[in-house]
Design a protein around this motif. Structure first.
Motif, short mmCIF file in Angstrom:
data_model
loop_
_atom_site.label_atom_id
_atom_site.label_comp_id
_atom_site.label_asym_id
_atom_site.label_seq_id
_atom_site.Cartn_x
_atom_site.Cartn_y
_atom_site.Cartn_z
N GLU A 63 35.24 38.08 36.13
CA GLU A 63 35.14 38.77 34.83
C GLU A 63 33.74 39.34 34.62
OE1 GLU A 63 38.38 35.88 34.93
OE2 GLU A 63 36.22 35.67 35.31
N TYR A 66 33.15 42.30 36.95
CA TYR A 66 33.90 43.48 36.51
C TYR A 66 33.15 44.18 35.38
CZ TYR A 66 37.62 46.44 34.69
OH TYR A 66 38.35 47.52 34.25
N ARG A 69 30.05 45.83 36.72
CA ARG A 69 30.34 46.99 37.57
C ARG A 69 30.76 48.20 36.74
NH1 ARG A 69 34.00 46.24 43.01
NH2 ARG A 69 33.49 48.24 44.01
N HIS A 70 31.50 47.96 35.67
CA HIS A 70 32.08 49.06 34.89
C HIS A 70 31.34 49.33 33.59
CE1 HIS A 70 35.51 49.46 37.59
NE2 HIS A 70 35.55 48.14 37.64
#
Length: 313
Positions: A63, A66, A69-70
């Motif tokens: 989590e 993610y 990264r985004h």
């Protein structure tokens, strides 16, 4: 030993908002100082690639990775981190993690090596804080262990702030020993227990600091029996640091580094040198303090080589 091998990338430096408290300029400044003083030569600088996401997942939760990264950390998480999210920051953090992995490999080969970044000890598996995005030591230990390079590791964390994130990463790892010696009245105000914590009162100077290190460093070594040491040589212990409350002089800093590096290398244990924190008046002054450990490491290795030559003459 001709020079000290180091991991470094120009990508360690990324833009921050004007007036930001983090001394981003110290990384390039340190490389230039080490080149100026011939501690490193052109062939001693090894440029890392970005750490693979699957390697980061050895420590960090899916989590968190993610969101990182985004770019979906959110305002509260960015405030806790103390740094604004950007693709460049993510790349910079991955480069620094890989730099610590590479420095670990080089230390196993050379006896001592350095990453001109790293020591991001406030990064937890599920979040970053205190200017620390990813836990480079956590990833490096697990990558090196996965490859069969090491089994037992010792983290010697002498930053002025307690190594809470690293303590959390290795809380259930019997083969990694965490030793943190730090200021008692400083961030984090709710420490995560290390295997060995030594909290020093505000204003501790050279003599008190050296006595504590002389007492507790041998205990950390004897309890850990390491194959590799990661030394977080934070310079925010020096008097006048903006975020530190201890009072070491530059001479006391050099004695600290010599005791740690000399102890490990005298026992034949490879040592990986990492920057961790430092917040002097300017990035250049911070970098000059960081260079103390690198200069000392090269001197300790050179003395060891001289001792071998004299013994066999």
């Amino acid at each position: 030993m001709s020079g000290l091998r180091v991991a470094y990338s120009a990508g360690y430096t990324v833009p921050l908002p004007e007036g930001h408290r983090f001394p981003m300029g110290k990384f390039l400044a340190l490389r230039r100082i080490l080149e100026r003083d011939r501690i490193i030569g052109p062939n001693d600088v090894v440029e890392p690639e970005e750490a693979a996401w699957e390697d980061l997942a050895l420590v960090h939760t899916p989590e968190y990775l993610y969101r990182l990264r985004h770019g979906t950390l959110g305002p509260a998480a960015e405030r806790r981190l103390g740094l604004p999210w950007s693709p460049a920051l993510v790349r910079r953090s991955r480069l620094a993690v890989r730099g610590t992995v590479n420095a670990g490999w080089m230390a196993l080969e050379d006896g001592v090596a350095a990453n001109l970044a790293g020591g991001t000890h406030h990064a937890f598996p599920d979040h970053g804080e205190g200017f620390c995005v990813l836990n480079d030591v956590g990833v490096a230990v697990r990558v090196l262990r996965r490859g069969g390079w090491i089994r037992r590791a010792l983290v010697v964390d002498l930053d002025v702030h307690q190594g809470n994130g690293t303590a959390a990463v290795f809380a259930d790892d019997p083969d990694t020993f965490t030793f943190s010696m730090h200021g008692a009245g400083n961030y984090p105000f709710r420490p995560t227990p290390s295997d060995l914590d030594v909290a020093l009162p505000d204003g501790t100077g050279d003599d008190g600091y050296e006595e504590a290190l002389r007492r507790f460093l041998p205990e950390a070594v004897s309890r850990s029996r390491p194959d590799l040491v990661f030394y977080l040589a934070g310079v925010d212990v020096v008097h006048g640091d903006r975020f530190g409350r201890l009072a070491l002089t530059p001479a006391g800093l050099e004695r600290r580094d010599r005791r740690v590096i000399g102890t490990m290398r005298g026992d034949g244990v490879p040592l990986t040198l990492l920057l961790s924190g430092g917040y002097a008046a300017t990035p250049e002054q911070t970098a000059e303090l960081h260079a103390t450990a690198h200069r000392t490491a090269l001197d300790v290795e050179a003395q060891g080589e001289r001792d071998v030559i004299e013994a066999t003459a």
